[in-house]
Write a protein that holds these residues in place. Structure first.
Motif, PDB file in Angstrom:
ATOM      1  N   ASN A   1       0.828  -1.212   0.000  1.00 46.77           N
ATOM      2  CA  ASN A   1       0.000   0.000   0.000  1.00 46.77           C
ATOM      3  C   ASN A   1       0.859   1.258   0.000  1.00 46.77           C
ATOM      4  O   ASN A   1       0.519   2.254  -0.651  1.00 46.77           O
ATOM      5  N   VAL A   2       1.977   1.215   0.746  1.00 50.19           N
ATOM      6  CA  VAL A   2       2.890   2.358   0.755  1.00 50.19           C
ATOM      7  C   VAL A   2       3.446   2.600  -0.639  1.00 50.19           C
ATOM      8  O   VAL A   2       3.470   3.731  -1.138  1.00 50.19           O
ATOM      9  N   ALA A   3       3.893   1.518  -1.297  1.00 52.71           N
ATOM     10  CA  ALA A   3       4.427   1.639  -2.655  1.00 52.71           C
ATOM     11  C   ALA A   3       3.349   2.137  -3.622  1.00 52.71           C
ATOM     12  O   ALA A   3       3.612   2.976  -4.488  1.00 52.71           O
ATOM     13  N   ARG A   4       2.120   1.634  -3.449  1.00 57.20           N
ATOM     14  CA  ARG A   4       1.019   2.062  -4.314  1.00 57.20           C
ATOM     15  C   ARG A   4       0.710   3.543  -4.100  1.00 57.20           C
ATOM     16  O   ARG A   4       0.470   4.293  -5.054  1.00 57.20           O
ATOM     17  N   LEU A   5       0.720   3.964  -2.838  1.00 55.24           N
ATOM     18  CA  LEU A   5       0.457   5.364  -2.523  1.00 55.24           C
ATOM     19  C   LEU A   5       1.512   6.274  -3.141  1.00 55.24           C
ATOM     20  O   LEU A   5       1.205   7.325  -3.701  1.00 55.24           O
ATOM     21  N   ILE A   6       2.780   5.860  -3.058  1.00 50.77           N
ATOM     22  CA  ILE A   6       3.864   6.653  -3.632  1.00 50.77           C
ATOM     23  C   ILE A   6       3.711   6.737  -5.142  1.00 50.77           C
ATOM     24  O   ILE A   6       3.882   7.806  -5.746  1.00 50.77           O
ATOM     25  N   ASN A   7       3.385   5.614  -5.774  1.00 55.28           N
ATOM     26  CA  ASN A   7       3.174   5.611  -7.225  1.00 55.28           C
ATOM     27  C   ASN A   7       1.998   6.509  -7.619  1.00 55.28           C
ATOM     28  O   ASN A   7       2.050   7.215  -8.629  1.00 55.28           O
ATOM     29  N   GLU A   8       0.930   6.462  -6.817  1.00 53.47           N
ATOM     30  CA  GLU A   8      -0.253   7.270  -7.108  1.00 53.47           C
ATOM     31  C   GLU A   8       0.070   8.759  -6.980  1.00 53.47           C
ATOM     32  O   GLU A   8      -0.339   9.574  -7.806  1.00 53.47           O
ATOM     33  N   ARG A   9       0.816   9.098  -5.939  1.00 50.52           N
ATOM     34  CA  ARG A   9       1.193  10.507  -5.764  1.00 50.52           C
ATOM     35  C   ARG A   9       2.091  10.970  -6.910  1.00 50.52           C
ATOM     36  O   ARG A   9       1.950  12.096  -7.392  1.00 50.52           O
ATOM     37  N   LYS A  10       2.981  10.115  -7.326  1.00 52.49           N
ATOM     38  CA  LYS A  10       3.867  10.457  -8.434  1.00 52.49           C
ATOM     39  C   LYS A  10       3.053  10.669  -9.712  1.00 52.49           C
ATOM     40  O   LYS A  10       3.296  11.612 -10.467  1.00 52.49           O
ATOM     41  N   ARG A  11       2.084   9.791  -9.940  1.00 52.67           N
ATOM     42  CA  ARG A  11       1.227   9.933 -11.124  1.00 52.67           C
ATOM     43  C   ARG A  11       0.454  11.244 -11.063  1.00 52.67           C
ATOM     44  O   ARG A  11       0.338  11.960 -12.066  1.00 52.67           O
ATOM     45  N   ARG A  12      -0.067  11.585  -9.889  1.00 54.06           N
ATOM     46  CA  ARG A  12      -0.839  12.815  -9.751  1.00 54.06           C
ATOM     47  C   ARG A  12       0.031  14.038 -10.051  1.00 54.06           C
ATOM     48  O   ARG A  12      -0.401  14.972 -10.724  1.00 54.06           O
ATOM     49  N   LEU A  13       1.260  14.016  -9.544  1.00 58.40           N
ATOM     50  CA  LEU A  13       2.133  15.162  -9.763  1.00 58.40           C
ATOM     51  C   LEU A  13       2.610  15.248 -11.209  1.00 58.40           C
ATOM     52  O   LEU A  13       2.865  16.327 -11.720  1.00 58.40           O
ATOM     53  N   GLU A  14       2.732  14.087 -11.855  1.00 58.95           N
ATOM     54  CA  GLU A  14       3.088  14.105 -13.276  1.00 58.95           C
ATOM     55  C   GLU A  14       1.949  14.676 -14.113  1.00 58.95           C
ATOM     56  O   GLU A  14       2.165  15.231 -15.194  1.00 58.95           O
ATOM     57  N   ASN A  15       0.718  14.556 -13.609  1.00 60.65           N
ATOM     58  CA  ASN A  15      -0.450  15.041 -14.344  1.00 60.65           C
ATOM     59  C   ASN A  15      -0.660  16.546 -14.235  1.00 60.65           C
ATOM     60  O   ASN A  15      -1.415  17.115 -15.030  1.00 60.65           O
ATOM     61  N   ILE A  16      -0.037  17.179 -13.262  1.00 62.09           N
ATOM     62  CA  ILE A  16      -0.354  18.598 -13.058  1.00 62.09           C
ATOM     63  C   ILE A  16       0.117  19.441 -14.235  1.00 62.09           C
ATOM     64  O   ILE A  16      -0.478  20.478 -14.524  1.00 62.09           O
ATOM     65  N   ASP A  17       1.172  19.026 -14.923  1.00 65.44           N
ATOM     66  CA  ASP A  17       1.590  19.747 -16.128  1.00 65.44           C
ATOM     67  C   ASP A  17       0.504  19.680 -17.200  1.00 65.44           C
ATOM     68  O   ASP A  17       0.238  20.653 -17.905  1.00 65.44           O
ATOM     69  N   LYS A  18      -0.125  18.501 -17.319  1.00 69.91           N
ATOM     70  CA  LYS A  18      -1.187  18.336 -18.318  1.00 69.91           C
ATOM     71  C   LYS A  18      -2.413  19.191 -17.952  1.00 69.91           C
ATOM     72  O   LYS A  18      -3.058  19.765 -18.832  1.00 69.91           O
ATOM     73  N   ILE A  19      -2.718  19.267 -16.666  1.00 65.40           N
ATOM     74  CA  ILE A  19      -3.854  20.090 -16.237  1.00 65.40           C
ATOM     75  C   ILE A  19      -3.572  21.569 -16.516  1.00 65.40           C
ATOM     76  O   ILE A  19      -4.453  22.310 -16.970  1.00 65.40           O
ATOM     77  N   ALA A  20      -2.336  21.984 -16.246  1.00 61.60           N
ATOM     78  CA  ALA A  20      -1.969  23.375 -16.528  1.00 61.60           C
ATOM     79  C   ALA A  20      -2.068  23.675 -18.023  1.00 61.60           C
ATOM     80  O   ALA A  20      -2.542  24.742 -18.423  1.00 61.60           O
ATOM     81  N   GLN A  21      -1.643  22.726 -18.851  1.00 62.07           N
ATOM     82  CA  GLN A  21      -1.751  22.903 -20.302  1.00 62.07           C
ATOM     83  C   GLN A  21      -3.222  22.971 -20.725  1.00 62.07           C
ATOM     84  O   GLN A  21      -3.593  23.748 -21.603  1.00 62.07           O
ATOM     85  N   TRP A  22      -4.046  22.138 -20.107  1.00 59.31           N
ATOM     86  CA  TRP A  22      -5.477  22.152 -20.439  1.00 59.31           C
ATOM     87  C   TRP A  22      -6.073  23.509 -20.092  1.00 59.31           C
ATOM     88  O   TRP A  22      -6.820  24.094 -20.880  1.00 59.31           O
ATOM     89  N   GLN A  23      -5.749  24.028 -18.916  1.00 63.15           N
ATOM     90  CA  GLN A  23      -6.290  25.329 -18.518  1.00 63.15           C
ATOM     91  C   GLN A  23      -5.855  26.419 -19.499  1.00 63.15           C
ATOM     92  O   GLN A  23      -6.640  27.303 -19.857  1.00 63.15           O
ATOM     93  N   SER A  24      -4.601  26.349 -19.953  1.00 67.99           N
ATOM     94  CA  SER A  24      -4.109  27.376 -20.870  1.00 67.99           C
ATOM     95  C   SER A  24      -4.816  27.318 -22.219  1.00 67.99           C
ATOM     96  O   SER A  24      -4.787  28.295 -22.975  1.00 67.99           O
ATOM     97  N   SER A  25      -5.473  26.193 -22.519  1.00 69.86           N
ATOM     98  CA  SER A  25      -6.179  26.076 -23.797  1.00 69.86           C
ATOM     99  C   SER A  25      -7.607  26.615 -23.737  1.00 69.86           C
ATOM    100  O   SER A  25      -8.267  26.747 -24.770  1.00 69.86           O
ATOM    101  N   ILE A  26      -8.091  26.937 -22.539  1.00 68.15           N
ATOM    102  CA  ILE A  26      -9.450  27.447 -22.372  1.00 68.15           C
ATOM    103  C   ILE A  26      -9.458  28.969 -22.550  1.00 68.15           C
ATOM    104  O   ILE A  26      -8.675  29.683 -21.923  1.00 68.15           O
ATOM    105  N   GLU A  27     -10.345  29.445 -23.397  1.00 64.75           N
ATOM    106  CA  GLU A  27     -10.442  30.879 -23.649  1.00 64.75           C
ATOM    107  C   GLU A  27     -11.162  31.591 -22.487  1.00 64.75           C
ATOM    108  O   GLU A  27     -12.041  31.011 -21.848  1.00 64.75           O
TER     109      GLU A  27
END
Length: 484
Positions: free
Chosen positions: A254-280
């Protein structure tokens, strides 16, 4: 990669021929020999494990040979080997962490002309905190170790007692890519190369670069489930440690899964920022101030007062907030920001088909969002009943996600948010000139200009004419790993 590098796949058994170097071993697979990283493999502690204990030449535990020496059963001997390996690797790991803290960090702090505290935190993360926790963990393991009869040692409870401490590895793992980038930047300057080499030599560490040493904590947290699985394999159900080892294995997974999940979430924040920049016409605070995960999205009919006016809007459910946008009349893949709803102060109410009591209109496949903070009420409708059910489940998942984040302490730092927004603005700035102030990755082109390094199969797909215009979601899904 190299002529003397040994290639292998999961499940291969490697014959180790030279293990004098702690990090790189020389081994053989079939008829091929070469170097391979020791951290990528684990030792087979049971090289000649018999099919059944009765076939073993040793006597059962408790039996005495003529010399009066107690002989262990095969399985007990295997458990002893695993326990010795766990303790040995922990002691080596503690020395490794001490070398980094004393050999590198202490020396770096003396050179304020070369390193700022912010730089040191970027390079080394929270490795000093990890060092303190691991020292306490090793001490607990040694106290549980039975030196006279090692197979009776009870190590499972140690992992359970310290499982919360292992969550500090999450911060380290998430920071590691930044550490590699900063080191890569510094080592382009010869004075930093000489300085790091001097640190290594003074501490008498093996000949590996600093980035190699800093990778060890990332690898270490992934090894615990493997070691505990091996320990459980040789722990009989009647053993006093069996239940604790079983629980410890589950906890460390569970600890390893939690770390992987947090890493995935933080890797996604760049994509969310890019998505926001595409909204007029974006208004208000950035998405990343409160949110870090897209839970669900789709088109809904929003019924508003007065006169029960219906509006088609695209809704995006993130943790903590619901964003809704309007499609462009001509370009359906363009979105204009229209508002957001605070999910923390909202209640979702499932409505039956029929006449709505508040707006006095007939509704179908509808639900209402009551906002307790503002007192507003929002009536939303889907086209099909199954779409409504998917939305209701998505709202439940959003609340569960928020609860888990609060329990585990997950959050995005101000520095991470600013960096993600900066990356998004840079990507947008370096894109091609656009006629409608939209990022180039969302614009349609009849003859797209392809980068020279694009795989050939992708080129053939992009050059085929589309039979029907793509929807916005099709375009954005290629950009970000969002789930519907």
């Amino acid at each position: 990669m190299d002529d003397q590098e040994l290639g292998f796949k999961a499940g291969d058994v490697i014959e180790v021929m030279d293990a004098t170097n702690r990090e790189w071993w020389w081994g053989r697979v079939a008829d091929v020999e070469g170097w391979f990283p020791a951290s990528f493999v684990r030792l087979r502690v049971n090289q000649d494990e018999p099919a059944d204990d009765t076939e073993a030449p040793q006597a059962r535990t408790g039996a005495m040979e003529d010399g009066g020496v107690e002989v262990q059963s095969s399985k007990d001997q295997m458990r002893t080997n695993v326990i010795n390996e766990i303790l040995s690797t922990e002691r080596d790991y503690i020395k490794h962490l001490r070398d980094i803290c004393e050999g590198y960090i202490r020396q770096c702090r003396k050179r304020v002309d070369m390193f700022s505290e912010e730089q040191l935190h970027t390079i080394f993360g929270n490795i000093e905190d990890i060092y303190r926790c691991q020292k306490a963990f090793v001490k607990a393991l040694e106290q549980r170790f039975n030196s006279e009869r090692p197979h009776l040692s009870e190590l499972g409870a140690c992992f359970l007692e310290h499982q919360a401490d292992f969550q500090i590895y999450s911060e380290y793992c998430n920071n590691h890519p930044n550490a590699c980038m900063e080191l890569s930047r510094l080592t382009k300057l010869s004075k930093y190369v000489y300085f790091f080499e001097a640190c290594r030599l003074l501490q008498k560490m093996i000949d590996i670069s600093l980035d190699g040493f800093l990778l060890t904590p990332v690898q270490k947290i992934c090894k615990y489930p493997l070691q505990l699985a091996e320990l459980l394999k040789y722990t009989p159900p009647q053993h006093r440690d069996f239940k604790d080892v079983e629980a410890a294995l589950h906890a460390m997974k569970n600890v390893a899964r939690l770390i992987n999940e947090r890493k995935r979430r933080l890797e996604n924040i760049d994509k969310i920022a890019q998505w926001q920049s595409s909204i007029e016409d974006w208004e208000g605070e950035d998405l990343l101030v409160r949110s870090s995960e897209l839970i669900y999205s789709g088109e809904l009919t929003r019924v508003t007062q007065p006169q029960a006016k219906s509006q088609q809007r695209m809704f995006f459910l993130f943790d903590h907030q619901l964003i809704y946008c309007k499609k462009d009349l001509l370009r359906r893949d363009m979105l204009y920001y229209k508002g957001r709803l605070d999910m923390d102060g909202s209640e979702v109410v499932d409505l039956e088909d029929g006449k709505d009591q508040e707006l006095h209109v007939n509704i179908k496949n509808a639900f209402r969002l009551h906002c307790s903070t503002s007192g507003d009420s929002h009536l939303l409708c889907t086209r099909k009943p199954e779409q409504k059910q998917r939305w209701l489940k998505a709202f439940a998942r959003e609340r569960e996600q928020v609860r888990l984040d609060q329990e585990t302490g997950f959050s995005i730092t101000e520095m991470q948010r600013k960096q993600a927004m900066l990356n998004a603005s840079k990507q947008q700035a370096t894109g091609k000139p656009k006629a409608v102030s939209r990022p180039c990755y969302l614009t349609r082109q009849k003859h797209p200009t392809l980068p020279i390094n694009r795989p050939q199969q992708q080129v053939s797909v992009l050059t085929e004419p589309r039979r029907k215009p793509s929807t916005f979601w099709h375009s954005i899904s290629r950009l970000a790993p969002f789930r519907k």
